[in-house]
Design a protein around this motif. Structure first.
Motif, PDB file in Angstrom:
ATOM      1  N   THR A  26       0.806  -1.219   0.000  1.00  0.00           N
ATOM      2  CA  THR A  26       0.000   0.000   0.000  1.00  0.00           C
ATOM      3  C   THR A  26       0.843   1.275   0.000  1.00  0.00           C
ATOM      4  OG1 THR A  26      -0.179  -0.308   2.399  1.00  0.00           O
ATOM      5  CG2 THR A  26      -2.035  -1.039   1.063  1.00  0.00           C
ATOM      6  N   LYS A  27       2.135   1.133  -0.316  1.00  0.00           N
ATOM      7  CA  LYS A  27       2.995   2.323  -0.371  1.00  0.00           C
ATOM      8  C   LYS A  27       2.427   3.312  -1.385  1.00  0.00           C
ATOM      9  CE  LYS A  27       6.068   0.341  -3.849  1.00  0.00           C
ATOM     10  NZ  LYS A  27       7.151  -0.628  -4.026  1.00  0.00           N
ATOM     11  N   THR A  28       2.492   4.578  -1.030  1.00  0.00           N
ATOM     12  CA  THR A  28       1.983   5.707  -1.820  1.00  0.00           C
ATOM     13  C   THR A  28       0.448   5.753  -1.948  1.00  0.00           C
ATOM     14  OG1 THR A  28       1.966   4.811  -4.089  1.00  0.00           O
ATOM     15  CG2 THR A  28       4.087   5.642  -3.260  1.00  0.00           C
ATOM     16  N   GLU A  47       4.437  -1.918   3.555  1.00  0.00           N
ATOM     17  CA  GLU A  47       4.923  -0.556   3.274  1.00  0.00           C
ATOM     18  C   GLU A  47       6.439  -0.611   3.161  1.00  0.00           C
ATOM     19  OE1 GLU A  47       3.415   2.515   2.989  1.00  0.00           O
ATOM     20  OE2 GLU A  47       1.368   1.747   3.156  1.00  0.00           O
ATOM     21  N   ASN A  48       7.025   0.284   2.370  1.00  0.00           N
ATOM     22  CA  ASN A  48       8.480   0.232   2.232  1.00  0.00           C
ATOM     23  C   ASN A  48       9.209   1.334   2.996  1.00  0.00           C
ATOM     24  OD1 ASN A  48       7.729   2.246   0.484  1.00  0.00           O
ATOM     25  ND2 ASN A  48       9.253   1.728  -1.073  1.00  0.00           N
ATOM     26  N   ARG A  49       8.457   2.304   3.536  1.00  0.00           N
ATOM     27  CA  ARG A  49       9.120   3.371   4.290  1.00  0.00           C
ATOM     28  C   ARG A  49       8.480   3.533   5.661  1.00  0.00           C
ATOM     29  NH1 ARG A  49       7.890   8.061   1.845  1.00  0.00           N
ATOM     30  NH2 ARG A  49       9.662   9.247   2.603  1.00  0.00           N
ATOM     31  N   LEU A  68       7.061  -4.690   6.805  1.00  0.00           N
ATOM     32  CA  LEU A  68       8.014  -3.742   6.247  1.00  0.00           C
ATOM     33  C   LEU A  68       8.783  -4.431   5.125  1.00  0.00           C
ATOM     34  CD1 LEU A  68       9.045  -0.746   6.795  1.00  0.00           C
ATOM     35  CD2 LEU A  68      11.182  -1.967   7.170  1.00  0.00           C
ATOM     36  N   ILE A  69       8.673  -3.879   3.906  1.00  0.00           N
ATOM     37  CA  ILE A  69       9.247  -4.566   2.744  1.00  0.00           C
ATOM     38  C   ILE A  69      10.420  -3.810   2.138  1.00  0.00           C
ATOM     39  CG2 ILE A  69       7.054  -5.710   2.203  1.00  0.00           C
ATOM     40  CD1 ILE A  69       6.700  -3.606  -0.038  1.00  0.00           C
ATOM     41  N   GLY A  70      10.738  -2.631   2.666  1.00  0.00           N
ATOM     42  CA  GLY A  70      11.819  -1.832   2.081  1.00  0.00           C
ATOM     43  C   GLY A  70      13.031  -1.770   2.988  1.00  0.00           C
ATOM     44  N   LEU A 152      12.791 -16.360   3.748  1.00  0.00           N
ATOM     45  CA  LEU A 152      13.617 -15.614   2.804  1.00  0.00           C
ATOM     46  C   LEU A 152      12.728 -14.732   1.932  1.00  0.00           C
ATOM     47  CD1 LEU A 152      15.853 -18.572   1.488  1.00  0.00           C
ATOM     48  CD2 LEU A 152      16.082 -17.283   3.629  1.00  0.00           C
ATOM     49  N   MET A 153      13.329 -13.691   1.406  1.00  0.00           N
ATOM     50  CA  MET A 153      12.595 -12.786   0.528  1.00  0.00           C
ATOM     51  C   MET A 153      13.494 -12.409  -0.641  1.00  0.00           C
ATOM     52  SD  MET A 153      12.526  -9.267  -0.317  1.00  0.00           S
ATOM     53  CE  MET A 153      11.568  -7.768  -0.099  1.00  0.00           C
ATOM     54  N   THR A 154      12.887 -12.189  -1.804  1.00  0.00           N
ATOM     55  CA  THR A 154      13.659 -11.610  -2.902  1.00  0.00           C
ATOM     56  C   THR A 154      12.755 -10.835  -3.860  1.00  0.00           C
ATOM     57  OG1 THR A 154      15.535 -12.052  -4.392  1.00  0.00           O
ATOM     58  CG2 THR A 154      13.577 -13.419  -4.705  1.00  0.00           C
ATOM     59  N   GLY A 194       7.151 -12.445  -5.487  1.00  0.00           N
ATOM     60  CA  GLY A 194       6.036 -12.254  -6.402  1.00  0.00           C
ATOM     61  C   GLY A 194       5.390 -10.907  -6.199  1.00  0.00           C
ATOM     62  N   MET A 195       5.400 -10.096  -7.273  1.00  0.00           N
ATOM     63  CA  MET A 195       4.810  -8.767  -7.261  1.00  0.00           C
ATOM     64  C   MET A 195       3.780  -8.698  -8.396  1.00  0.00           C
ATOM     65  SD  MET A 195       8.401  -6.762  -6.330  1.00  0.00           S
ATOM     66  CE  MET A 195       8.159  -5.558  -7.559  1.00  0.00           C
ATOM     67  N   SER A 196       3.305  -7.496  -8.703  1.00  0.00           N
ATOM     68  CA  SER A 196       2.236  -7.374  -9.701  1.00  0.00           C
ATOM     69  C   SER A 196       2.569  -8.066 -11.026  1.00  0.00           C
ATOM     70  CB  SER A 196       1.941  -5.901  -9.979  1.00  0.00           C
ATOM     71  OG  SER A 196       1.308  -5.327  -8.857  1.00  0.00           O
ATOM     72  N   GLY A 197       3.801  -7.882 -11.481  1.00  0.00           N
ATOM     73  CA  GLY A 197       4.148  -8.372 -12.814  1.00  0.00           C
ATOM     74  C   GLY A 197       4.561  -9.828 -12.875  1.00  0.00           C
ATOM     75  N   LEU A 210       2.938 -13.473  -1.313  1.00  0.00           N
ATOM     76  CA  LEU A 210       3.042 -12.509  -2.413  1.00  0.00           C
ATOM     77  C   LEU A 210       3.041 -11.104  -1.837  1.00  0.00           C
ATOM     78  CD1 LEU A 210       0.307 -13.916  -4.856  1.00  0.00           C
ATOM     79  CD2 LEU A 210       2.773 -14.371  -4.920  1.00  0.00           C
ATOM     80  N   ARG A 211       3.750 -10.219  -2.500  1.00  0.00           N
ATOM     81  CA  ARG A 211       3.708  -8.792  -2.150  1.00  0.00           C
ATOM     82  C   ARG A 211       3.232  -8.044  -3.388  1.00  0.00           C
ATOM     83  NH1 ARG A 211       8.970 -10.276  -1.745  1.00  0.00           N
ATOM     84  NH2 ARG A 211       9.339  -8.767  -3.379  1.00  0.00           N
ATOM     85  N   VAL A 212       1.922  -7.808  -3.468  1.00  0.00           N
ATOM     86  CA  VAL A 212       1.373  -7.232  -4.686  1.00  0.00           C
ATOM     87  C   VAL A 212       0.758  -5.870  -4.394  1.00  0.00           C
ATOM     88  CG1 VAL A 212      -0.252  -7.561  -6.591  1.00  0.00           C
ATOM     89  CG2 VAL A 212       0.930  -9.531  -5.621  1.00  0.00           C
ATOM     90  N   GLY A 213       1.111  -4.886  -5.224  1.00  0.00           N
ATOM     91  CA  GLY A 213       0.600  -3.533  -5.056  1.00  0.00           C
ATOM     92  C   GLY A 213      -0.185  -3.047  -6.245  1.00  0.00           C
ATOM     93  N   SER A 214       0.502  -2.380  -7.177  1.00  0.00           N
ATOM     94  CA  SER A 214      -0.146  -1.595  -8.237  1.00  0.00           C
ATOM     95  C   SER A 214      -1.273  -2.306  -8.975  1.00  0.00           C
ATOM     96  CB  SER A 214       0.916  -1.110  -9.226  1.00  0.00           C
ATOM     97  OG  SER A 214       1.807  -2.149  -9.543  1.00  0.00           O
ATOM     98  N   LEU A 215      -1.143  -3.593  -9.211  1.00  0.00           N
ATOM     99  CA  LEU A 215      -2.171  -4.350  -9.937  1.00  0.00           C
ATOM    100  C   LEU A 215      -3.541  -4.268  -9.267  1.00  0.00           C
ATOM    101  CD1 LEU A 215      -2.569  -6.536 -12.221  1.00  0.00           C
ATOM    102  CD2 LEU A 215      -2.065  -8.254 -10.484  1.00  0.00           C
TER     103      LEU A 215
HETATM  104  C1  PLP Z   1       6.613  -1.880  -4.416  1.00  0.00           C
HETATM  105  C2  PLP Z   1       7.039  -3.223  -3.962  1.00  0.00           C
HETATM  106  C3  PLP Z   1       6.262  -4.371  -4.230  1.00  0.00           C
HETATM  107  C4  PLP Z   1       4.972  -4.323  -5.019  1.00  0.00           C
HETATM  108  O1  PLP Z   1       5.196  -3.927  -6.321  1.00  0.00           O
HETATM  109  P1  PLP Z   1       4.010  -3.871  -7.405  1.00  0.00           P
HETATM  110  O2  PLP Z   1       4.724  -3.993  -8.694  1.00  0.00           O
HETATM  111  O3  PLP Z   1       3.334  -2.575  -7.198  1.00  0.00           O
HETATM  112  O4  PLP Z   1       3.114  -5.041  -7.137  1.00  0.00           O
HETATM  113  C5  PLP Z   1       6.711  -5.570  -3.739  1.00  0.00           C
HETATM  114  N1  PLP Z   1       7.864  -5.675  -3.047  1.00  0.00           N
HETATM  115  C6  PLP Z   1       8.639  -4.610  -2.779  1.00  0.00           C
HETATM  116  C7  PLP Z   1       9.896  -4.801  -2.008  1.00  0.00           C
HETATM  117  C8  PLP Z   1       8.254  -3.354  -3.239  1.00  0.00           C
HETATM  118  O5  PLP Z   1       9.031  -2.289  -2.973  1.00  0.00           O
END
Ligand code: PLP
Length: 224
Positions: A26-28, A47-49, A68-70, A152-154, A194-197, A210-215
């Motif tokens: 949900t960042k931004t 959130e990353n910040r 916290l993902i950032g 683990l995360m990547t 795993g992110m949006s793309g 999964l860490r999915v945002g923009s989608l």
């Molecule tokens: C922004 C972010 C995501 C999500 O990215 P989207 O492409 O918006 O799904 C996942 N992981 C990290 C570490 C991010 O900074």
């Protein structure tokens, strides 16, 4: 509606089918978007910040699980240590030490994931295999009892090359198996990838988170 509800339901179902959790990034995004997701029953937000996470934490119900993902600066750690559900970005020994120190101070075991650098992009963060060994040995030896290493995360390369992205996710799975075999780390279970793309590729490669945002969000609010 700022939340793309049908897309959210679809990704949630796919994650469930693969026994993975969905962290909505949900960042931004404004508070209203998080409230809408909350009303849909969602509780895991990423959130990353720290500066952005804190006011959202203050404003929203306390049963939300914050991720916290950032990259985490050590001087910000104390603000989130009391409540953070999972830190996905343990990427250096100095941070491990600080996390443990803060956990000890407040009497909490802080859950975290080790972030690996596997992508082709210089801008991305994380440990390589050798650096990770140093942290793993210290954790296994019991030097940091106030952190719990849960997985683990990547982040994969931002690329259209599916074979490349898949190979990076499989590499994380490979590391996960090796670590499981070589170390006594009972809490180790998560593979956050795993992110949006690329979330479908990540699920195929064994993602548990999964860490999915923009989608999951509409680009802008429809005009009324
Ligand atoms: C922004 C972010 C995501 C999500 O990215 P989207 O492409 O918006 O799904 C996942 N992981 C990290 C570490 C991010 O900074």
């Amino acid at each position: 509606m700022p939340v793309h509800t049908s897309e959210y339901q679809r990704v949630l179902q796919e994650a469930k089918k693969a026994n993975a959790q969905l962290v909505v990034v949900t960042k931004t995004r404004p508070l209203a978007d998080l409230e809408e997701l909350y009303a849909l029953g969602h509780r895991d937000f990423g959130e990353n910040r720290v500066q952005e996470l804190l006011p959202k934490y203050e404003a929203l119900p306390k049963d939300i699980r914050w991720h916290l993902i950032g990259t985490l600066q050590s001087n910000k750690l104390k603000y989130i240590a009391p409540f953070i559900h999972l830190i996905h970005s343990l990427d250096r020994l100095s941070l491990l030490k600080e996390l443990n120190k803060e956990g000890k101070k407040i009497g909490r075991v802080i859950p975290c994931l080790m972030q690996f650098y596997l992508a082709q992009e210089e801008s991305k963060q994380g440990l390589d295999w050798e650096e990770a060994q140093e942290l793993l040995e210290a954790i296994e030896a019991g030097k940091y009892p106030h952190i719990s290493l849960e997985g683990l995360m990547t982040m994969a390369s931002f690329s259209q090359d599916q074979a490349l992205v898949r190979s990076e996710f499989l590499q994380l799975g490979e590391y996960f198996s090796r670590i499981q075999e070589s170390y006594q780390l009972p809490a180790l279970r998560q593979r956050s990838m795993g992110m949006s793309g690329d979330y479908a590729l990540a699920l195929q490669a064994g993602s548990t988170m999964l860490r999915v945002g923009s989608l999951l969000f509409c680009e802008k609010e429809p005009e009324s």
